[in-house]
Design an enzyme around this catalytic site. Structure first.
Site, short mmCIF file in Angstrom:
data_model
loop_
_atom_site.label_atom_id
_atom_site.label_comp_id
_atom_site.label_asym_id
_atom_site.label_seq_id
_atom_site.Cartn_x
_atom_site.Cartn_y
_atom_site.Cartn_z
CE LYS A 55 -4.25 -1.60 0.66
NZ LYS A 55 -5.47 -0.93 -0.33
CE LYS A 70 -9.94 -3.61 -3.36
NZ LYS A 70 -9.08 -2.93 -4.29
#
Length: 320
Positions: free
Chosen positions: A133, A235
């Site tokens: 991230k 997702k």
């Protein structure tokens, strides 16, 4: 003869899980268990705060309405993405559409100390792929960490996720600290900039491939082959029904793009289903499912090899 059960649950999260500047203390969601004769199918409905359009409470109302309709013989699916996904998974298990075979490999996720990631990768067999991230700290620091990892592990490929955190200037500051010789080992950087045009320009100027994630859920998005775009990250909890997930994977593959099935921090039950979906729809592509360690417990179905305690259905709150 159709029957159904609905359960509500809440799992404590590890301290330090932050989504869009907001600490996530618990992961809240629902399960639906459908039965038809001897057959049974489960689905998870867990809208992700800050990312899903719907709240947990709205999802609960929609799910209970849909389950009652299904019990009366209805064959439709709800509109809300998280509810549509969970309901369609339960139906796919019930009818045998969702294969049992699963890809339990997961690209390790680094949200903090890069030394932890180096240790985890040392034990990783085969292809070394990890996810980092970026955009949570200074862009210069992110660039230095990514460069350090790629330098330390010569066979490492990194997937990076910025969640649209950067201005074009910040994105360039990041790239400046990544050795051009290492950039080819950045498999892709998800949505580096706030706009798609800025992200496209970043890819052209730096040679760092990008991937679409949030863009897939915007009304004006179309699947196209574009310079510098290498992948789409899907997702399912945020996408909708299993059919919609299949359509997006097929559209990406038709253009030669990599499609990656990725977690929205589901419980162990949802993650094991995503592992099956990944093995089915994106065989050979490592899914992005390394989020179970952010939680303090598993539920119903454990993830293979996890030492976290696993709650049984009797320990959950039943709504129906």
């Amino acid at each position: 003869m159709r029957s159904a059960q609905v359960y509500r649950w809440q799992i404590p999260m590890d301290a330090g899980v932050v989504l869009r500047d907001r600490r996530l203390k618990t992961r809240d969601g629902l399960y639906v268990c459908l039965r038809d004769g001897e057959r049974e199918g489960w689905g998870e409905i867990s809208p992700l705060p800050g990312f899903s359009q719907e709240t947990w409470e709205e999802a609960q109302t929609a799910l209970l309405t849909w389950v009652n309709d299904w019990l009366q013989g209805s064959e439709g699916l709800p509109e809300m993405p998280s509810v549509a996904f969970g309901a369609s998974c339960a139906l796919a298990e019930l009818t045998g559409v969702l294969p049992e075979a699963a890809d339990y490999r997961a690209a390790p996720l680094c949200t903090g100390d890069p030394d932890d990631l180096v240790l985890r990768l040392a034990d990783m067999p085969g292809e070394k792929i990890a996810k980092v991230k970026v955009g949570l700290y200074e862009a210069v620091r992110d660039g230095m960490v990514v460069n350090l990892l790629l330098e330390a592990i010569p066979d490492l490929h990194l997937r990076l996720d910025a969640n649209r955190a950067w201005t074009p200037l910040k994105a360039q500051q990041f790239a400046k600290y990544v050795n051009p010789d290492y950039r080819a080992r950045i498999a892709f950087l998800e949505e580096p900039c706030k706009t798609r045009d800025d992200s496209r320009a970043f890819a052209r100027e730096t040679g760092i491939a990008i991937a679409w994630d949030e863009s897939l859920r915007e009304a004006d998005f179309t699947f196209e082959a574009e310079e510098g775009v290498r992948a789409v990250v899907i997702k399912p909890t945020l996408t909708g029904s299993l059919d919609k997930v299949r359509e997006q994977v097929a559209a990406a593959h038709a253009l030669g793009l990599t499609a990656v099935i990725s977690s929205s921090i589901e419980s162990s039950l949802g993650l094991t289903q995503l592992a099956r979906i990944a093995a089915w729809l994106t065989p050979g592509t490592l899914p992005g499912l390394d989020t179970l360690h952010l939680m303090q417990a598993q539920q119903i179905r454990p993830w293979p090899g996890s030492a976290l305690p696993c709650l049984k259905r009797e320990e959950l709150e039943r709504l129906l």
